[in-house]
Design a protein around this motif. Structure first.
Motif, PDB file in Angstrom:
ATOM      1  N   HIS A 138      32.269 -46.659  21.017  1.00  0.00           N
ATOM      2  CA  HIS A 138      31.918 -45.760  20.185  1.00  0.00           C
ATOM      3  C   HIS A 138      32.330 -45.891  18.562  1.00  0.00           C
ATOM      4  CE1 HIS A 138      31.009 -41.454  18.631  1.00  0.00           C
ATOM      5  NE2 HIS A 138      32.139 -41.434  18.237  1.00  0.00           N
ATOM      6  N   ALA A 139      33.526 -46.395  18.618  1.00  0.00           N
ATOM      7  CA  ALA A 139      33.729 -46.954  17.185  1.00  0.00           C
ATOM      8  C   ALA A 139      32.899 -47.936  16.519  1.00  0.00           C
ATOM      9  CB  ALA A 139      35.188 -47.259  17.057  1.00  0.00           C
ATOM     10  N   TYR A 140      32.696 -48.793  17.385  1.00  0.00           N
ATOM     11  CA  TYR A 140      31.725 -49.966  17.109  1.00  0.00           C
ATOM     12  C   TYR A 140      30.268 -49.212  16.385  1.00  0.00           C
ATOM     13  CZ  TYR A 140      28.799 -54.306  16.672  1.00  0.00           C
ATOM     14  OH  TYR A 140      27.979 -55.172  16.448  1.00  0.00           O
ATOM     15  N   VAL A 141      29.885 -48.639  17.355  1.00  0.00           N
ATOM     16  CA  VAL A 141      28.539 -48.091  17.089  1.00  0.00           C
ATOM     17  C   VAL A 141      28.479 -47.038  15.767  1.00  0.00           C
ATOM     18  CG1 VAL A 141      26.686 -46.289  17.848  1.00  0.00           C
ATOM     19  CG2 VAL A 141      27.676 -47.779  19.448  1.00  0.00           C
ATOM     20  N   ILE A 142      29.521 -46.307  15.540  1.00  0.00           N
ATOM     21  CA  ILE A 142      29.752 -45.593  14.209  1.00  0.00           C
ATOM     22  C   ILE A 142      29.733 -46.561  13.008  1.00  0.00           C
ATOM     23  CG2 ILE A 142      31.195 -43.831  13.041  1.00  0.00           C
ATOM     24  CD1 ILE A 142      29.724 -42.237  15.061  1.00  0.00           C
ATOM     25  N   LYS A 143      30.467 -47.589  13.442  1.00  0.00           N
ATOM     26  CA  LYS A 143      30.507 -48.613  12.174  1.00  0.00           C
ATOM     27  C   LYS A 143      29.252 -49.172  11.606  1.00  0.00           C
ATOM     28  CE  LYS A 143      31.978 -52.723  12.513  1.00  0.00           C
ATOM     29  NZ  LYS A 143      32.932 -53.908  12.877  1.00  0.00           N
ATOM     30  N   ARG A 144      28.587 -49.546  12.716  1.00  0.00           N
ATOM     31  CA  ARG A 144      27.042 -49.895  12.594  1.00  0.00           C
ATOM     32  C   ARG A 144      26.068 -48.809  12.130  1.00  0.00           C
ATOM     33  NH1 ARG A 144      25.877 -53.279  10.903  1.00  0.00           N
ATOM     34  NH2 ARG A 144      23.651 -53.194  11.733  1.00  0.00           N
ATOM     35  N   ARG A 145      26.529 -47.803  12.393  1.00  0.00           N
ATOM     36  CA  ARG A 145      25.563 -46.664  11.969  1.00  0.00           C
ATOM     37  C   ARG A 145      25.734 -46.429  10.392  1.00  0.00           C
ATOM     38  NH1 ARG A 145      25.680 -42.924  17.006  1.00  0.00           N
ATOM     39  NH2 ARG A 145      23.655 -43.482  18.109  1.00  0.00           N
ATOM     40  N   LEU A 146      27.156 -46.683  10.011  1.00  0.00           N
ATOM     41  CA  LEU A 146      27.143 -46.583   8.652  1.00  0.00           C
ATOM     42  C   LEU A 146      26.798 -47.577   7.622  1.00  0.00           C
ATOM     43  CD1 LEU A 146      31.057 -44.881   8.743  1.00  0.00           C
ATOM     44  CD2 LEU A 146      28.824 -43.747   8.072  1.00  0.00           C
ATOM     45  N   ASP A 216      42.181 -52.773   3.474  1.00  0.00           N
ATOM     46  CA  ASP A 216      43.647 -52.116   2.746  1.00  0.00           C
ATOM     47  C   ASP A 216      42.788 -50.358   2.566  1.00  0.00           C
ATOM     48  OD1 ASP A 216      45.164 -54.181   2.621  1.00  0.00           O
ATOM     49  OD2 ASP A 216      44.126 -54.867   0.817  1.00  0.00           O
ATOM     50  N   ASP A 217      41.994 -50.151   2.799  1.00  0.00           N
ATOM     51  CA  ASP A 217      41.524 -48.738   2.759  1.00  0.00           C
ATOM     52  C   ASP A 217      41.887 -47.720   3.837  1.00  0.00           C
ATOM     53  OD1 ASP A 217      40.003 -46.352   2.449  1.00  0.00           O
ATOM     54  OD2 ASP A 217      38.145 -47.212   2.211  1.00  0.00           O
ATOM     55  N   PRO A 218      42.824 -46.906   3.802  1.00  0.00           N
ATOM     56  CA  PRO A 218      43.113 -45.934   4.655  1.00  0.00           C
ATOM     57  C   PRO A 218      42.266 -45.219   5.614  1.00  0.00           C
ATOM     58  CG  PRO A 218      44.042 -45.073   2.519  1.00  0.00           C
ATOM     59  CD  PRO A 218      43.312 -46.752   2.252  1.00  0.00           C
ATOM     60  N   ALA A 219      41.017 -45.152   4.839  1.00  0.00           N
ATOM     61  CA  ALA A 219      40.246 -44.213   5.382  1.00  0.00           C
ATOM     62  C   ALA A 219      39.510 -44.888   6.565  1.00  0.00           C
ATOM     63  CB  ALA A 219      38.645 -44.033   4.240  1.00  0.00           C
ATOM     64  N   ASN A 220      39.490 -46.137   6.836  1.00  0.00           N
ATOM     65  CA  ASN A 220      38.810 -47.036   7.921  1.00  0.00           C
ATOM     66  C   ASN A 220      39.607 -46.637   9.238  1.00  0.00           C
ATOM     67  OD1 ASN A 220      36.928 -48.158   6.220  1.00  0.00           O
ATOM     68  ND2 ASN A 220      38.312 -49.938   5.861  1.00  0.00           N
ATOM     69  N   THR A 221      40.968 -46.182   9.194  1.00  0.00           N
ATOM     70  CA  THR A 221      41.693 -45.806  10.404  1.00  0.00           C
ATOM     71  C   THR A 221      41.225 -44.590  10.913  1.00  0.00           C
ATOM     72  OG1 THR A 221      43.392 -44.716   8.908  1.00  0.00           O
ATOM     73  CG2 THR A 221      43.841 -47.229   9.292  1.00  0.00           C
ATOM     74  N   HIS A 222      40.251 -43.823  10.215  1.00  0.00           N
ATOM     75  CA  HIS A 222      39.818 -42.630  10.677  1.00  0.00           C
ATOM     76  C   HIS A 222      38.264 -42.600  10.874  1.00  0.00           C
ATOM     77  CE1 HIS A 222      43.890 -41.347   9.776  1.00  0.00           C
ATOM     78  NE2 HIS A 222      43.470 -41.360   8.451  1.00  0.00           N
ATOM     79  N   ALA A 223      37.688 -43.504  10.324  1.00  0.00           N
ATOM     80  CA  ALA A 223      36.304 -43.566  10.223  1.00  0.00           C
ATOM     81  C   ALA A 223      35.601 -43.686  11.816  1.00  0.00           C
ATOM     82  CB  ALA A 223      35.630 -44.694   9.544  1.00  0.00           C
ATOM     83  N   THR A 224      36.270 -44.063  12.932  1.00  0.00           N
ATOM     84  CA  THR A 224      35.764 -44.186  13.684  1.00  0.00           C
ATOM     85  C   THR A 224      35.984 -43.105  15.089  1.00  0.00           C
ATOM     86  OG1 THR A 224      37.679 -45.736  14.747  1.00  0.00           O
ATOM     87  CG2 THR A 224      35.379 -46.730  13.826  1.00  0.00           C
ATOM     88  N   THR A 225      36.820 -42.145  14.625  1.00  0.00           N
ATOM     89  CA  THR A 225      37.508 -40.992  15.728  1.00  0.00           C
ATOM     90  C   THR A 225      36.537 -40.021  15.794  1.00  0.00           C
ATOM     91  OG1 THR A 225      38.472 -40.091  14.011  1.00  0.00           O
ATOM     92  CG2 THR A 225      39.741 -41.754  15.215  1.00  0.00           C
ATOM     93  N   GLU A 226      35.373 -39.996  14.907  1.00  0.00           N
ATOM     94  CA  GLU A 226      34.426 -38.711  14.904  1.00  0.00           C
ATOM     95  C   GLU A 226      33.678 -38.966  16.280  1.00  0.00           C
ATOM     96  OE1 GLU A 226      33.784 -34.912  13.507  1.00  0.00           O
ATOM     97  OE2 GLU A 226      35.208 -36.465  12.615  1.00  0.00           O
ATOM     98  N   THR A 227      33.341 -38.041  16.934  1.00  0.00           N
ATOM     99  CA  THR A 227      32.276 -37.695  17.913  1.00  0.00           C
ATOM    100  C   THR A 227      31.038 -37.121  17.794  1.00  0.00           C
ATOM    101  OG1 THR A 227      33.022 -35.431  18.607  1.00  0.00           O
ATOM    102  CG2 THR A 227      34.272 -37.611  19.691  1.00  0.00           C
TER     103      THR A 227
END
Length: 227
Positions: A138-146, A216-227
């Motif tokens: 799921h995290a990988y798919v979200i990253k590719r969509r972004l 170093d972007d702290p936002a990346n640690t949360h970007a893939t937790t969304e459903t």
């Protein structure tokens, strides 16, 4: 063009996978994949990458990634690396899963579908996927969509709502929410800034669209937790 390109990638990967599966059941003397077949598969993918480099960077990137996965598959198979990592995805499985994701970003993609594409059981697929891709499905798919959304925001004049739907988000607000977490700003502001840069030089679009270039972007640690 995108549909034709995805079809060509899928055909190359499927043919390569079928060849590996056939050779896996062959006698040892015939177990090696013919060099000319491997060379032809890689040549087709590299030719696509070269042809699309200026017009469609996403097509070029997908072709290069698939070629890399196929080559890694042959290296692993020849060295026996797969046998030393029980449960790991083979190179052809990685290539097939990656091609499937790229082809279906606009629609629903779940672990059940991905495990079927890889011809692996659902029970152990997510762990094998994480070993291969560095993050859960799921995290990988979200990253590719972004990343695809970034590309479209710079390369097209489509509205954010159209882009959101085309890359598989439920609506514009869903895109905006995940985009802010990944990049620390709204899509509209990001688009304005990067479209100005792209008008000066298009060579940086691929790098600017990557969510993995921000360790170093702290936002990346949360970007893939969304459903």
């Amino acid at each position: 063009m995108s549909a034709r390109r995805n079809g060509n990638l899928k055909l190359v990967v499927d043919q390569f996978a079928e060849s590996l599966e056939t050779n896996a059941t062959s006698p040892p003397a015939r177990a090696e994949l013919p060099l000319n077949y491997l060379a032809k598969s890689l040549a087709r993918l590299l030719a696509t990458a070269r042809r699309e480099l200026d017009g469609d960077r996403e097509a070029a990137k997908a072709s290069l990634i698939t070629a890399s996965s196929i080559l890694q598959s042959e290296i692993e198979r020849s060295s026996g690396a797969n046998g030393s990592r029980p449960g790991a995805l083979a190179g052809w499985q990685i290539a097939r899963v990656r091609a499937f994701i790229e082809e279906n970003l606009h629609s629903n993609i779940d672990a059940v579908a991905l495990s079927a594409v890889a011809e692996r059981s659902r029970a152990h697929f997510s762990r094998s996927f994480k070993q291969a891709f560095g993050e859960p499905p799921h995290a990988y798919v979200i990253k590719r969509r972004l990343e695809r959304a970034c590309h479209l925001m710079v390369a097209t004049s489509e509205s954010l709502s159209e882009i959101a739907l085309s890359v598989g988000f439920s609506d514009q607000s869903h895109l905006c929410k995940l985009f802010r977490r990944a990049f620390g700003q709204s899509p509209s502001i990001w688009r304005r800034d990067h479209k100005t840069r792209a008008s000066i030089s298009r060579t940086g679009i691929g790098e600017e669209c990557s969510t993995t270039d921000r360790p170093d972007d702290p936002a990346n640690t949360h970007a893939t937790t969304e459903t």
